[in-house]
Design an enzyme around this catalytic site. Structure first.
Site, short mmCIF file in Angstrom:
data_model
loop_
_atom_site.label_atom_id
_atom_site.label_comp_id
_atom_site.label_asym_id
_atom_site.label_seq_id
_atom_site.Cartn_x
_atom_site.Cartn_y
_atom_site.Cartn_z
N ASP A 124 0.87 -1.17 0.00
CA ASP A 124 0.00 0.00 0.00
C ASP A 124 0.91 1.24 0.00
O ASP A 124 2.14 1.14 0.10
CB ASP A 124 -0.97 -0.01 1.18
CG ASP A 124 -2.20 0.86 0.89
OD1 ASP A 124 -2.17 1.67 -0.05
OD2 ASP A 124 -3.21 0.74 1.63
C1 BGC Z 1 -5.05 3.28 0.27
C2 BGC Z 1 -5.32 2.27 -0.81
C3 BGC Z 1 -5.17 2.92 -2.16
C4 BGC Z 1 -3.81 3.55 -2.27
C5 BGC Z 1 -3.53 4.17 -3.62
C6 BGC Z 1 -3.80 4.07 0.05
O1 BGC Z 1 -3.69 5.14 0.92
O2 BGC Z 1 -5.00 2.60 1.51
O3 BGC Z 1 -6.60 1.72 -0.65
O4 BGC Z 1 -5.39 1.96 -3.16
O5 BGC Z 1 -3.68 4.55 -1.28
O6 BGC Z 1 -4.23 5.33 -3.81
#
Ligand code: BGC
Length: 739
Positions: A285
């Site tokens: 993530d």
């Molecule tokens: C979130 C994810 C997301 C990623 C990319 C993160 O902060 O937890 O769900 O896909 O950002 O935007």
């Protein structure tokens, strides 16, 4: 520089020395092996690097200079960039200006629609309609692919029983069975049957794993639970998406059993690749890798990166740990070349499966972008789907409204187009929303029959609009009060410590109810709320979630009865925060609460144990009657099965849909079992007076669980089966199973 990869494809084919690409999805594309022979260490690392562009910000830090990184072959994947034009521009850099011309992979959070926005995912799950959910993902994929995207960070498979957590809005609620149906449906919708089809995009199963169980509901907080509970209630939706063919997985921010998921080899190697045979790649993530320094399991970012790749983390989203340190770590032997190669091969094989080695621009089509986006068909689907996701929580008869009656519409949210879209709205724009709830009510009821006053905002203490709201209410025959949460109060980093309706909105409801006018409340929100006060005052409560681009009309369709609501809660609504967590698969305990006056039983002194609205609850404008449960036999054994059925009759005056739910209880197990656990459901549609028999097959799989020795399977014994229209409204029968 010309792109050697494309030249090779054209020359049929220099890279692979073969004449045709393998079947997409084979994940052992010979062109990948040939390519890897030519790649430098730095170029290999580049394929594991994912940076955000500056189009959209979804996290805390932003690396500048991503175009130079692409040009240098040091960044092989980009997220937060879209439109056919812009992605083509970036792709041209990768294809024409890097030594090997390996195409970029473009990712984006297409969560509940891309341009045409559907209800938030918690709302979608309330439709209990796998086909419609799959169709919404298919539409999202077509719109996103036409804008140059290859990859969505969805489905979000996080089971959640924690309403304080803002991201409960992004998931499918509390139940692993329903969650699995939905995660598989979304995966199929995004990926279709052929990933190289330019109308499909790669799914990403997230957030692996158990991100939906943060302690105290605070985002990113510690997660800890027994392996048995984890496997039974949290893992199934992720697995269902992997089984449905998802070829990427995102690790979650949280720790599990003391190890951050980002470098958790139990999750990434043992379960994902070992037990499930996952063949795609894993991405961290957003800055998940360097966050392990804050978690306190790595001394610095270099060590964090090393731990991550050695644990099976293939791609680094935005940390720059692989970008900065991985080359040196491979050179010094801290990370083996084999580990690096395996990760690179996984990423390149997925690029091949997407068809990017055949045509890196196949997803960048301004023509398709124009013809696929926000089409009338997409919008018509979005309107109907949004109304099917709404849950009629209570109704004393104030709904449906009659067209032509004088309606007072009150509430700031009634006039908001922005809030209809919810959080994580992809590339959805307010200017694409044709109507607020107020606009749509005016259109369906005639503007002359509608009075509006804001009354109050969603937050704050300002009561200065109460007078005007009460004045319009006095002039109307019924009141529609639209209240709830500002849409940015749900989603990521939007936890609340109080799950009541914010501000003075409820106070306004009380004053309107005191006028004696029938009041229908429409809720816009993204989590189970404590509605104990509102239930006493409102004639009806319609849970509309954040219903998306066509949400204004969808709400009006339900209010006026053009659509009969059929949504059912996919998550329990508590009486108050003190009951949390409260969910339908609770166990009996050694001291279940059965005697009203008892002291030493599992209960509260101040509220009942039962929630305000149970899992599976949802009313209709018609009435469904259930027969007793009929079983095809009173026992079965081994690999056999029995059928449990009920006849459901629409005994009201309107056509409508009903979700018939099947629950099971294992009376005696080697470990404790839930008193009721969802094991099946069917959604039916009945005309007035029509009956339908709904049957479910119960077999060994239906009865299986993680037994005391952690083996998975059924146990001999007595069972109860329940069928009904909500987890707290069922008929039951009993049977026996012999292993
Ligand atoms: C979130 C994810 C997301 C990623 C990319 C993160 O902060 O937890 O769900 O896909 O950002 O935007």
């Amino acid at each position: 520089m010309k792109n050697p990869l494309i030249l090779a494809a054209a020359a049929c084919c220099l890279l692979a020395g073969c004449t045709a690409a393998p079947a997409p999805g084979a994940l052992n594309d010979p062109r990948v092996d040939e390519l890897m022979k030519k790649m430098t260490l730095e170029e290999k690392v580049g394929q594991l690097v994912l940076f955000t562009s500056d189009w959209s910000v979804t996290g805390p830090t932003m690396r500048q200079g991503y175009m130079d990184d692409i040009r240098a072959g040091r960044c092989g994947n980009i997220f937060n960039a879209y439109t056919a034009e812009y992605t083509r521009k970036l792709q041209e850099i990768a294809v024409n200006e890097t030594r090997l011309g390996i195409p970029l992979l473009f990712g984006y959070d297409v969560i509940h629609g891309f341009r045409t926005i559907f209800p938030i995912n918690l709302g979608m799950s309330a439709s209990w309609d796998g086909q419609a959910i799959e169709e919404s993902a298919r539409i999202a994929a077509r719109e996103a692919a036409a804008a140059g995207l290859h990859w969505t960070y969805s489905p979000m498979c996080d089971i959640c029983v924690e309403p304080r957590w803002g991201r409960i809005s992004e998931g499918s609620g509390e139940d692993p069975y329903l969650g699995s149906v939905i995660s598989a449906a979304m995966t199929r919708g995004y990926q279709g049957t052929d990933l190289s089809d330019p109308a499909t995009i790669l799914a990403c199963v997230k957030h692996f794993a158990a991100y939906g169980a943060p302690q105290a509901g605070r985002d990113y907080n510690t997660v800890d639970m027994s392996e048995r509970w984890f496997r039974e209630f949290y893992l199934p939706p992720y697995k269902a998406a992997v089984d449905a063919g998802a070829l990427s997985v995102m690790a979650s921010f949280n720790e599990l059993d003391g190890v951050p998921a980002t470098a958790n080899s139990f999750l990434l190697k043992d379960i994902l690749r070992g037990e499930w045979g996952f063949k795609g790649f894993v991405v961290s993530d957003y800055t998940g890798i360097n966050e392990m320094v804050c978690h306190g399991t790595a001394a610095d970012e270099a060590e964090a990166g090393m731990q991550a790749i050695n644990a099976g983390m293939d791609m680094d989203m935005q940390s720059a740990a692989y970008f900065n340190y991985l080359k040196e770590q491979v050179e010094s032997g801290k990370v083996s070349m084999k580990t690096l190669d395996e990760s690179v091969r996984r990423v390149l094989n997925v690029k091949a499966a997407l068809g990017l080695f055949d045509d890196p621009y196949k997803y960048c089509s301004p023509e398709l972008e124009a013809s696929e986006t926000l089409t009338d068909g997409n919008k018509a689907f979005a309107r109907k789907f949004a109304s099917d996701c709404m849950v009629l929580l209570s109704n004393d008869g104030v709904l449906p409204l009659q067209k032509g009656e004088k309606i007072a519409v009150i509430g700031a949210l009634a006039a908001s187009k922005d809030d209809l879209l919810g959080s994580w709205r992809g590339a959805g724009e307010v200017r694409s929303v044709p109507a607020s709830i107020l606009d749509a009510i005016c259109e369906l009821n005639g503007p002359a029959n509608v009075l509006y006053a804001e009354g109050c905002k969603e937050t704050g203490e300002d009561r200065s609009g109460f007078g005007a709201a009460l004045a319009v209410a006095r002039r109307a025959s019924k009141v529609v009060l639209v209240i709830g949460e500002d849409c940015q109060w749900t989603g990521e980093a939007a936890s609340r410590s109080d799950i009541r309706i914010p501000g003075v909105q409820s106070e306004l409801l009380g004053k309107l109810a005191a006028l004696g006018k029938p009041v229908a409340v429409v809720l816009l929100n993204g989590r189970p709320l404590d509605l104990s006060a509102e239930v006493e005052q409102a004639g009806a409560i319609l849970e509309a979630w954040y219903p998306g681009t066509m949400g204004g009309f969808a709400v009006a369709d339900v209010l006026f009865g053009d659509v009969n609501p059929g949504g059912k809660l996919s998550v329990t609504f508590p009486r108050n925060l003190g009951q949390v967590p409260v969910y339908h698969y609770a166990k009996n305990t050694g001291r279940p609460y059965v005697h009203p006056e008892a002291k030493y039983e599992s209960r509260y002194l101040d509220v009942p144990n039962e929630p305000l609205f149970a899992f599976g609850h949802g009313l209709s404008y018609t009435r469904f009657d259930y027969s007793d449960v009929r079983l095809s036999a009173s026992s079965f054994g081994g690999d056999g099965n029995i059928t449990a059925e009920c006849t459901v009759t629409n005994s009201g005056g309107r056509a409508g849909s009903e979700t018939v739910q099947l629950y099971i209880r294992d009376l005696v197990g080697s470990v404790t079992r839930p008193v009721k656990q969802l094991k099946g459901f069917k959604k039916i549609y009945l005309e007035p007076g029509q009956s339908q028999t709904v049957s479910f097959t119960i077999d060994a799989e239906t009865l299986s669980f993680y037994r005391r020795d952690m083996s998975y399977g059924p146990e001999s014994g007595d069972f109860k089966v329940f069928i009904g229209g909500a987890s707290d409204d069922v008929r039951e029968a009993s049977f026996r199973y012999e292993e």
